[in-house]
Motif scaffolding. Structure first.
Motif, short mmCIF file in Angstrom:
data_model
loop_
_atom_site.label_atom_id
_atom_site.label_comp_id
_atom_site.label_asym_id
_atom_site.label_seq_id
_atom_site.Cartn_x
_atom_site.Cartn_y
_atom_site.Cartn_z
N GLU A 86 0.82 -1.21 0.00
CA GLU A 86 0.00 0.00 0.00
C GLU A 86 0.86 1.26 0.00
OE1 GLU A 86 -2.83 2.41 3.18
OE2 GLU A 86 -2.31 0.31 3.55
N LEU A 87 1.95 1.28 0.78
CA LEU A 87 2.70 2.51 1.03
C LEU A 87 3.77 2.81 0.01
CD1 LEU A 87 3.20 2.19 4.90
CD2 LEU A 87 1.70 3.80 3.72
N THR A 88 4.43 1.80 -0.53
CA THR A 88 5.57 2.04 -1.42
C THR A 88 5.09 2.61 -2.75
OG1 THR A 88 5.47 -0.31 -2.04
CG2 THR A 88 7.12 0.33 -0.39
N PRO A 89 5.98 3.30 -3.48
CA PRO A 89 5.57 3.99 -4.71
C PRO A 89 4.99 3.05 -5.76
CG PRO A 89 7.73 4.75 -3.98
CD PRO A 89 7.38 3.57 -3.13
N GLY A 90 3.98 3.56 -6.49
CA GLY A 90 3.39 2.81 -7.59
C GLY A 90 2.14 2.05 -7.20
#
Length: 454
Positions: free
Chosen positions: A114-118
């Motif tokens: 959910e949090l990491t880019p993309g």
């Protein structure tokens, strides 16, 4: 930021010289049993820590501007993290996820997706340390591409294992005497705006130009078809908190995509609200193929991760990734609580406020003192580069003096940089404004005192 109920008074308090008698006695015990190759920045031994302070065994209370090297972002004994750890320990401390899996590991992977880019489909694998995460990211990239070469950058730091030493730039103290190192690692120039050259017409080299310089070297000396991965810290850590010029990272990402190379962002030090965004990659909107994570992820418990594109990570055969302690259930519980605290306390916003406070005061001091060559960084990942007056020659000696002056006054600061001339400021993101103000006043005094003696 909502208030946290601290156990310890958030104050600077000095009751002995450094080291005090109990710390000195511990140092003598240490000499007899701890390897000399393990060095410590401070001569004092810790008894307690909370919020923005460290209390030593002699009762001195020090303001912490290091956060265990960007680890204790939510505080060294955040109540929510402590509660989560205590609850998990009461149930089980270990089963090994590769033997008997558990929900905490899965839930951490869900949060990272959910949090990491993309917004692509992602997978995560959990490990123990940043170096272990980086090493496994390289394994994944090589396996997925069928290629060997890994491209890294000047001033990079990626760890202390054999492969990550090869990936790291600085020789002393990290590499000297420990070779030979893993092969198929190639180093190219970093974008270092403060020390960057100029174009023929006198204009500054742009991020795109610096990236093209690196790309040309990759194409001529490595070969695009041989390149498994480009590995970079979006903001370099140990190398000097170097923020590349705008456009540098997106240009490299685009080249990697066009040429089938895996772009790996090492967010071990910069990740988890440290830079005023969830990840340093977010500042320029880049989407790495793989992200390596550790440090601030779990409030001080040992946990690391590789998160990235599902097709890359799932390309590895079952059993090819893992480790006995990777994703330990207690560390997972701490990570989930830490991430919740980052959200609830808006620690990304707090990091941006810290940046405004620190950069404003240090830039004002830079106008007064010519020993400050550069003030840089993002969020609460900030640096002051010290130079000899009249130019840009690095001054490691004055940097050491400033750190010593700060310690004597009860403030913990860290140094870094390829040339040993950078003060790095990494306060816990929960540090109070009053405590930060006191620490910065001490730092300003230390810099002035060292400059006068220069």
């Amino acid at each position: 930021m909502s208030a946290i109920e601290y156990r310890l008074p958030q104050e600077r308090r000095i009751v002995t010289e450094f080291p005090g008698p109990r710390s000195a006695a511990l140092a003598e015990r240490r000499k007899k049993v701890v390897g000399a190759g393990v060095a410590s920045t401070l001569p004092v031994y810790v008894a307690d820590a909370d919020g923005g302070v460290i209390v030593d065994v002699d009762g001195n209370s020090l303001i912490d501007l290091g956060a265990g090297i960007a680890v204790t972002s939510v505080g060294a004994s955040n109540p929510a993290v402590v509660s989560a750890v205590q609850d998990q320990v009461a149930h089980f401390t270990h089963t090994c996820f590769m033997v008997a899996p558990y929900e905490g590991y899965v839930e951490v992977a869900e949060r990272l997706a959910e949090l990491t880019p993309g917004d692509h489909e992602k997978r995560s694998v959990l490990f123990n340390s940043g170096a272990e995460a980086v090493e496994n990211a390289v394994k994944i990239a090589r396996h997925a591409t069928g290629r060997d070469a890994v491209v890294v950058f000047d001033h990079a730091y990626h760890g202390r294992t054999n492969l990550t030493m090869a990936l790291t730039s600085k020789s002393m103290p990290y590499k000297s005497g420990f070779g030979p190192f893993a092969p198929e690692v190639y180093r190219v120039p970093m974008s270092y705006p403060y020390r960057e050259g100029l174009n023929v017409d006198g204009s500054k080299i742009t991020g795109e130009q610096a990236a093209q310089r690196a790309i040309t070297m990759i194409e001529k000396q490595v070969g695009a078809a041989n390149t498994a991965a480009i590995l970079i810290e979006p903001i370099q850590g140990e190398g000097g908190f170097i923020v590349p010029a705008e456009g540098f990272l997106p240009t490299l990402v685009a080249w990697a995509k066009e040429n089938g190379a895996v772009f790996i962002a090492d967010e071990v030090q910069a990740g988890f609200a440290r830079t005023g965004a969830w990840f340093a990659s977010d500042h320029e909107g880049i989407v790495p193929d793989l992200v390596t994570l550790a440090k601030g992820i779990a409030g001080g418990m040992p946990l690391a991760a590789v998160t990235g594109r599902a097709e890359l990570i799932d390309a590895v055969h079952p059993g090819g990734l893992g480790g006995t302690y990777g994703g330990n259930p207690v560390a997972c519980a701490a990570a989930l609580a830490s991430i919740d605290q980052m959200r609830e306390l808006d620690l990304c916003g707090r990091a941006r406020t810290i940046e405004s406070t620190v950069v404003g005061r240090m830039n004002a001091l830079a106008k007064e003192l010519d020993v400050i060559g550069d003030v840089r960084g993002r969020g609460a990942m900030l640096a002051i580069e010290l130079v000899k007056p009249g130019g840009q020659e690095p001054d490691a000696d004055i940097t050491k003096k400033i750190a010593a002056e700060c310690l004597a006054a009860g403030v913990v600061i860290l140094t870094c940089g390829t040339y040993g001339n950078v003060i790095r400021l990494l306060p816990p993101l929960v540090i109070s404004e009053e405590l930060l103000d006191d620490a910065l006043t001490v730092l300003e005094t230390a810099i002035r005192t060292a400059a006068q003696g220069n």
